[in-house]
Design a protein around this motif. Structure first.
Motif, PDB file in Angstrom:
ATOM      1  N   ASP A   3       0.835  -1.188   0.000  1.00 16.85           N
ATOM      2  CA  ASP A   3       0.000   0.000   0.000  1.00 16.85           C
ATOM      3  C   ASP A   3       0.872   1.241   0.000  1.00 16.85           C
ATOM      4  O   ASP A   3       1.923   1.275   0.613  1.00 16.85           O
ATOM      5  CB  ASP A   3      -0.887   0.037   1.248  1.00 16.85           C
ATOM      6  N   PRO A  27      -4.744   6.151  -1.162  1.00 17.30           N
ATOM      7  CA  PRO A  27      -4.551   6.014  -2.598  1.00 17.30           C
ATOM      8  C   PRO A  27      -3.520   4.930  -2.878  1.00 17.30           C
ATOM      9  O   PRO A  27      -2.532   4.809  -2.165  1.00 17.30           O
ATOM     10  CB  PRO A  27      -4.016   7.375  -3.031  1.00 17.30           C
ATOM     11  N   GLY A  28      -3.760   4.140  -3.881  1.00 15.33           N
ATOM     12  CA  GLY A  28      -2.834   3.083  -4.233  1.00 15.33           C
ATOM     13  C   GLY A  28      -3.035   1.808  -3.433  1.00 15.33           C
ATOM     14  O   GLY A  28      -2.192   0.918  -3.468  1.00 15.33           O
ATOM     15  N   THR A  30      -3.907  -1.813  -2.608  1.00 18.39           N
ATOM     16  CA  THR A  30      -3.892  -2.956  -3.514  1.00 18.39           C
ATOM     17  C   THR A  30      -4.677  -4.132  -2.945  1.00 18.39           C
ATOM     18  O   THR A  30      -4.685  -4.361  -1.731  1.00 18.39           O
ATOM     19  CB  THR A  30      -2.450  -3.423  -3.810  1.00 18.39           C
ATOM     20  N   ASN A  71     -11.510   4.921  -9.056  1.00 17.35           N
ATOM     21  CA  ASN A  71     -10.810   4.400 -10.227  1.00 17.35           C
ATOM     22  C   ASN A  71     -10.090   3.131  -9.798  1.00 17.35           C
ATOM     23  O   ASN A  71      -9.400   3.119  -8.782  1.00 17.35           O
ATOM     24  CB  ASN A  71      -9.815   5.436 -10.750  1.00 17.35           C
ATOM     25  N   TYR A  72     -10.267   2.101 -10.570  1.00 16.35           N
ATOM     26  CA  TYR A  72      -9.677   0.805 -10.255  1.00 16.35           C
ATOM     27  C   TYR A  72      -8.795   0.378 -11.421  1.00 16.35           C
ATOM     28  O   TYR A  72      -9.260   0.291 -12.553  1.00 16.35           O
ATOM     29  CB  TYR A  72     -10.776  -0.242 -10.051  1.00 16.35           C
ATOM     30  N   TYR A 153      -6.606   0.499  -6.143  1.00 17.01           N
ATOM     31  CA  TYR A 153      -7.706   1.446  -5.955  1.00 17.01           C
ATOM     32  C   TYR A 153      -7.167   2.866  -5.864  1.00 17.01           C
ATOM     33  O   TYR A 153      -6.251   3.148  -5.102  1.00 17.01           O
ATOM     34  CB  TYR A 153      -8.474   1.107  -4.671  1.00 17.01           C
ATOM     35  N   LEU A 154      -7.761   3.767  -6.649  1.00 16.63           N
ATOM     36  CA  LEU A 154      -7.428   5.182  -6.621  1.00 16.63           C
ATOM     37  C   LEU A 154      -8.715   5.961  -6.440  1.00 16.63           C
ATOM     38  O   LEU A 154      -9.589   5.915  -7.319  1.00 16.63           O
ATOM     39  CB  LEU A 154      -6.737   5.591  -7.934  1.00 16.63           C
ATOM     40  N   ARG A 157     -11.050  12.170  -7.353  1.00 15.23           N
ATOM     41  CA  ARG A 157     -10.658  13.474  -6.812  1.00 15.23           C
ATOM     42  C   ARG A 157     -11.522  14.541  -7.456  1.00 15.23           C
ATOM     43  O   ARG A 157     -11.690  14.550  -8.662  1.00 15.23           O
ATOM     44  CB  ARG A 157      -9.203  13.767  -7.132  1.00 15.23           C
TER      45      ARG A 157
END
Length: 161
Positions: A3, A27-28, A30, A71-72, A153-154, A157
């Motif tokens: 992560d 953010p980021g 996993t 966003n994936y 996963y993001l 924004r």
């Protein structure tokens, strides 16, 4: 893959008369899903979580349900079981969102028994349903090194221009 340490705080409640709920999202983040060994040929691959899932997705009934908008980045590879792959057969592996294909790869058993790495960034919303299908149905190799679904996963924004 680990992560990302950076954290963002977003307001989870837009009603100004109440105290806002603050939610920390990494953010980021996993996730890793492992294919579950089917007893025979399968057309829809079932996935189990390989590491702890912080409520982003749930798996049941050969599908994954999205729990948080964002966003994936989806990284998929499917490999056939060598005992059950028939030379000369072409298989299509599809990643579907709500019944619509958005990522597709082919396996031509004359050349390979794997799709190779496939990836795509997709904006997903809560209650979207993901399924991975293989046609014609086939026995897959469920070893995590060769058949997997990794997810980054993001969060969305808000941007002001």
């Amino acid at each position: 893959m680990g992560d990302v340490a950076l954290e963002s705080t977003i307001q989870g409640n837009n009603d100004p008369s109440t105290k806002p709920d603050l939610v920390k999202i990494r953010p980021g983040l996993t996730l890793t899903f492992k294919a579950t060994q089917a007893p025979a040929h399968t057309e829809t691959i079932e996935w189990t979580e390989k590491k702890e899932n912080p409520g982003l997705m749930s798996s049941a009934n050969q599908s994954l349900t999205i729990k948080k908008d964002g966003n994936y980045f989806l990284c998929l590879q499917v490999t056939l079981d060598t005992e059950y792959s028939h030379r000369g057969t072409q298989h299509t592996v599809s990643l579907n969102k709500n019944g619509q294909t958005f990522l597709e790869g082919r396996i031509n058993t004359n050349l390979s028994i794997s799709t190779g790495f496939m990836g795509r960034l997709e904006q997903l919303v809560s209650d979207d349903i993901l399924k991975v299908t293989i046609h014609p149905s086939a026995k897959i190799n469920d070893t995590l090194l060769v058949t997997y679904l990794d997810v980054i996963y993001l969060p969305n924004r808000s941007t002001t221009i």
